[in-house]
Design a protein around this motif. Structure first.
Motif, PDB file in Angstrom:
ATOM      1  N   ASN A   8       9.391  10.253  -7.765  1.00 46.16           N
ATOM      2  CA  ASN A   8      10.800   9.926  -7.631  1.00 46.16           C
ATOM      3  C   ASN A   8      10.956   8.504  -7.094  1.00 46.16           C
ATOM      4  O   ASN A   8       9.980   7.835  -6.741  1.00 46.16           O
ATOM      5  CB  ASN A   8      11.524  10.945  -6.741  1.00 46.16           C
ATOM      6  CG  ASN A   8      10.959  10.977  -5.324  1.00 46.16           C
ATOM      7  OD1 ASN A   8      10.529   9.972  -4.774  1.00 46.16           O
ATOM      8  ND2 ASN A   8      10.966  12.164  -4.722  1.00 46.16           N
ATOM      9  N   MET A   9      12.201   8.036  -7.018  1.00 48.74           N
ATOM     10  CA  MET A   9      12.466   6.659  -6.640  1.00 48.74           C
ATOM     11  C   MET A   9      12.030   6.369  -5.201  1.00 48.74           C
ATOM     12  O   MET A   9      11.543   5.279  -4.901  1.00 48.74           O
ATOM     13  CB  MET A   9      13.956   6.353  -6.818  1.00 48.74           C
ATOM     14  CG  MET A   9      14.307   4.892  -6.634  1.00 48.74           C
ATOM     15  SD  MET A   9      13.459   3.798  -7.803  1.00 48.74           S
ATOM     16  CE  MET A   9      14.342   4.184  -9.312  1.00 48.74           C
ATOM     17  N   ASP A  10      12.205   7.331  -4.300  1.00 54.47           N
ATOM     18  CA  ASP A  10      11.798   7.115  -2.907  1.00 54.47           C
ATOM     19  C   ASP A  10      10.299   6.824  -2.807  1.00 54.47           C
ATOM     20  O   ASP A  10       9.868   5.969  -2.015  1.00 54.47           O
ATOM     21  CB  ASP A  10      12.143   8.337  -2.051  1.00 54.47           C
ATOM     22  CG  ASP A  10      13.646   8.497  -1.864  1.00 54.47           C
ATOM     23  OD1 ASP A  10      14.364   7.498  -2.030  1.00 54.47           O
ATOM     24  OD2 ASP A  10      14.095   9.626  -1.571  1.00 54.47           O
ATOM     25  N   GLU A  11       9.512   7.527  -3.612  1.00 55.00           N
ATOM     26  CA  GLU A  11       8.065   7.295  -3.594  1.00 55.00           C
ATOM     27  C   GLU A  11       7.721   5.914  -4.148  1.00 55.00           C
ATOM     28  O   GLU A  11       6.813   5.239  -3.661  1.00 55.00           O
ATOM     29  CB  GLU A  11       7.364   8.385  -4.404  1.00 55.00           C
ATOM     30  CG  GLU A  11       7.431   9.761  -3.756  1.00 55.00           C
ATOM     31  CD  GLU A  11       6.856  10.843  -4.655  1.00 55.00           C
ATOM     32  OE1 GLU A  11       5.942  11.567  -4.203  1.00 55.00           O
ATOM     33  OE2 GLU A  11       7.310  10.967  -5.805  1.00 55.00           O
ATOM     34  N   LEU A  12       8.465   5.471  -5.171  1.00 51.23           N
ATOM     35  CA  LEU A  12       8.235   4.147  -5.743  1.00 51.23           C
ATOM     36  C   LEU A  12       8.579   3.057  -4.740  1.00 51.23           C
ATOM     37  O   LEU A  12       7.829   2.082  -4.583  1.00 51.23           O
ATOM     38  CB  LEU A  12       9.083   3.981  -7.011  1.00 51.23           C
ATOM     39  CG  LEU A  12       9.009   2.612  -7.700  1.00 51.23           C
ATOM     40  CD1 LEU A  12       7.596   2.299  -8.150  1.00 51.23           C
ATOM     41  CD2 LEU A  12       9.968   2.555  -8.885  1.00 51.23           C
ATOM     42  N   VAL A  13       9.710   3.201  -4.038  1.00 50.15           N
ATOM     43  CA  VAL A  13      10.115   2.213  -3.032  1.00 50.15           C
ATOM     44  C   VAL A  13       9.069   2.136  -1.925  1.00 50.15           C
ATOM     45  O   VAL A  13       8.695   1.047  -1.481  1.00 50.15           O
ATOM     46  CB  VAL A  13      11.500   2.573  -2.452  1.00 50.15           C
ATOM     47  CG1 VAL A  13      11.857   1.650  -1.296  1.00 50.15           C
ATOM     48  CG2 VAL A  13      12.563   2.488  -3.539  1.00 50.15           C
ATOM     49  N   ALA A  14       8.603   3.293  -1.477  1.00 50.36           N
ATOM     50  CA  ALA A  14       7.598   3.329  -0.410  1.00 50.36           C
ATOM     51  C   ALA A  14       6.298   2.661  -0.856  1.00 50.36           C
ATOM     52  O   ALA A  14       5.666   1.921  -0.090  1.00 50.36           O
ATOM     53  CB  ALA A  14       7.337   4.771   0.016  1.00 50.36           C
ATOM     54  N   LEU A  15       5.889   2.899  -2.095  1.00 47.77           N
ATOM     55  CA  LEU A  15       4.676   2.281  -2.622  1.00 47.77           C
ATOM     56  C   LEU A  15       4.818   0.762  -2.690  1.00 47.77           C
ATOM     57  O   LEU A  15       3.905   0.026  -2.294  1.00 47.77           O
ATOM     58  CB  LEU A  15       4.376   2.834  -4.016  1.00 47.77           C
ATOM     59  CG  LEU A  15       3.194   2.188  -4.750  1.00 47.77           C
ATOM     60  CD1 LEU A  15       1.882   2.502  -4.032  1.00 47.77           C
ATOM     61  CD2 LEU A  15       3.131   2.658  -6.201  1.00 47.77           C
ATOM     62  N   CYS A  16       5.968   0.282  -3.181  1.00 45.40           N
ATOM     63  CA  CYS A  16       6.179  -1.163  -3.293  1.00 45.40           C
ATOM     64  C   CYS A  16       6.147  -1.845  -1.928  1.00 45.40           C
ATOM     65  O   CYS A  16       5.646  -2.966  -1.788  1.00 45.40           O
ATOM     66  CB  CYS A  16       7.508  -1.454  -3.983  1.00 45.40           C
ATOM     67  SG  CYS A  16       7.490  -1.110  -5.750  1.00 45.40           S
ATOM     68  N   LYS A  17       6.674  -1.181  -0.918  1.00 46.42           N
ATOM     69  CA  LYS A  17       6.628  -1.753   0.433  1.00 46.42           C
ATOM     70  C   LYS A  17       5.210  -1.719   0.995  1.00 46.42           C
ATOM     71  O   LYS A  17       4.714  -2.705   1.559  1.00 46.42           O
ATOM     72  CB  LYS A  17       7.582  -0.988   1.357  1.00 46.42           C
ATOM     73  CG  LYS A  17       7.564  -1.515   2.786  1.00 46.42           C
ATOM     74  CD  LYS A  17       8.425  -0.678   3.713  1.00 46.42           C
ATOM     75  CE  LYS A  17       8.306  -1.201   5.154  1.00 46.42           C
ATOM     76  NZ  LYS A  17       9.099  -0.375   6.105  1.00 46.42           N
ATOM     77  N   ARG A  18       4.534  -0.593   0.813  1.00 44.62           N
ATOM     78  CA  ARG A  18       3.189  -0.416   1.361  1.00 44.62           C
ATOM     79  C   ARG A  18       2.198  -1.410   0.767  1.00 44.62           C
ATOM     80  O   ARG A  18       1.291  -1.884   1.449  1.00 44.62           O
ATOM     81  CB  ARG A  18       2.746   1.025   1.092  1.00 44.62           C
ATOM     82  CG  ARG A  18       1.489   1.452   1.838  1.00 44.62           C
ATOM     83  CD  ARG A  18       1.329   2.946   1.799  1.00 44.62           C
ATOM     84  NE  ARG A  18       1.162   3.479   0.455  1.00 44.62           N
ATOM     85  CZ  ARG A  18       2.052   4.243  -0.166  1.00 44.62           C
ATOM     86  NH1 ARG A  18       3.204   4.553   0.434  1.00 44.62           N
ATOM     87  NH2 ARG A  18       1.821   4.695  -1.392  1.00 44.62           N
ATOM     88  N   ARG A  19       2.395  -1.758  -0.514  1.00 41.48           N
ATOM     89  CA  ARG A  19       1.474  -2.666  -1.198  1.00 41.48           C
ATOM     90  C   ARG A  19       1.909  -4.135  -1.127  1.00 41.48           C
ATOM     91  O   ARG A  19       1.250  -4.995  -1.715  1.00 41.48           O
ATOM     92  CB  ARG A  19       1.319  -2.240  -2.658  1.00 41.48           C
ATOM     93  CG  ARG A  19       0.744  -0.827  -2.837  1.00 41.48           C
ATOM     94  CD  ARG A  19      -0.701  -0.745  -2.404  1.00 41.48           C
ATOM     95  NE  ARG A  19      -1.228   0.601  -2.477  1.00 41.48           N
ATOM     96  CZ  ARG A  19      -1.725   1.164  -3.577  1.00 41.48           C
ATOM     97  NH1 ARG A  19      -1.736   0.492  -4.712  1.00 41.48           N
ATOM     98  NH2 ARG A  19      -2.201   2.389  -3.557  1.00 41.48           N
TER      99      ARG A  19
END
Length: 352
Positions: A8-19
């Motif tokens: 979902n979008m929340d997981e994508l946002v979290a991944l983009c921040k983490r990386r």
């Protein structure tokens, strides 16, 4: 081979921040909706795409239908232009979206993005606001064409995707599963109290103006909490200079195209180009989105890469087909899979 797990979008946002690709803007102070900062890797990726676009468009333009390189020049126009620019372009008078508010949750959304879920033959039970008190009421879902539930989405397809991906919405609807739509756009749903057919239809702004008190909120499903739709200008305004009044009001550009149009004669006079030719520009634009969402895909500040191409009217179809095919090939050159791209002509009601 198992199917890839959906994210979902929340997981994508979290991944983009983490990386280190994208961070929420001014996050240490709580952030600001609709604004994002690009991290080290995000900046490198964005700059690589930008530079490749400029090289393929301006530095080494494609070969045109006549066998010669297409003539395209670059431009970098000001973000703030004379406000008459936006009056004559129609943005001041017509660049508006209707918006509604939910007085209970304080959430705001575009009125033309209200999708109604109509459950065929099923009565709707909602909380109705009567004399300041909430009381249960029953109303047939087909009464006056009013929906049983509402969802904020830009299309029927997006509404269905929201339902399928949001557990809280499915719980509120009591929806366990959905089958594909038939030829008439009717879905079959398994609800907690039985199986029902249902349709997803846009709630028109005119219907909202007449029945806004009788429409269920997309956030709580209560009646009587939505406001009547009202127009909302999408341009962010500013006041250059020391005096802050209407006479000194200006706007941050909502698109880069107007700077290209304003400089058409300047380019013609100074660069010795002749029709057909194009003017390309990369730069920031701003839109005061009612509901910024979907991460960086719908934000209030964004960067555009745009080329306006000028040609004789009788040659417009030829050049349209040329640029449609060229841009499709450019997306493939980035490594985007062809299976993930669709060429679709806009309908008559979608044209600018």
């Amino acid at each position: 081979m198992t199917a890839p797990e959906e994210k979902n979008m929340d997981e994508l946002v979290a991944l983009c921040k983490r990386r280190g690709f994208v961070y929420p803007a001014s996050e240490i102070y709580g952030g600001l909706r609709g604004f994002w900062d690009y991290g080290p890797l995000g900046t490198a990726l964005k700059n690589n795409i930008r530079d490749w676009w400029w090289r393929c468009m301006v530095d080494c333009p494609p070969i045109g239908p006549d066998g010669e390189p297409v003539s395209i020049v670059g431009l970098d126009s000001a973000i703030i232009q004379n406000p008459k620019t936006w009056e004559h372009s129609g943005h001041v008078g017509g660049f508006n979206d209707p918006m509604m508010d939910d007085t209970e949750t304080k959430q705001r959304f575009r009125a033309d993005h209200l999708i109604g879920l109509h459950i065929h033959g099923k009565e709707r039970r909602v909380s109705v606001l009567r004399e300041g008190e909430l009381a249960p009421d029953t109303l047939r879902g087909d009464q006056q064409g009013l929906p049983n539930f509402t969802i904020v989405a830009s299309s029927e397809g997006e509404a269905l995707a929201v339902i399928q991906s949001d557990k809280s919405i499915r719980k509120r609807l009591g929806l366990k599963s959905v089958s594909k739509a038939d030829s008439e756009g009717v879905y079959k749903g398994e609800f907690s109290d039985g199986e029902y057919d249902f349709s997803l239809l846009q709630v028109t702004v005119s219907a909202q103006e007449d029945y806004f008190k009788e429409l269920p909120s997309p956030f709580t499903n209560k009646l009587g909490t939505l406001t009547e739709p009202r127009q909302f200008n999408l341009m962010l305004d500013t006041y250059p200079g020391p005096i802050r009044d209407e006479d000194n009001k200006a706007y941050l550009r909502p698109e880069t195209a107007q700077g290209i149009f304003l400089n058409f004669k300047n380019v013609m006079d100074t660069m010795r180009v002749k029709v057909p030719f194009g003017i390309a520009q990369i730069g920031k634009s701003f839109r005061n989105e009612v509901t910024p969402r979907n991460f960086i895909f719908r934000s209030r500040e964004f960067e555009q890469m745009e080329m306006e191409f000028f040609c004789p009217p009788e040659d417009s179809q030829k050049w349209y087909e040329f640029w449609r095919d060229e841009r499709f090939k450019w997306w493939l050159s980035l490594g985007v899979s062809e299976e993930n791209l669709i060429l679709r002509d806009h309908g008559d009601d979608e044209l600018a």
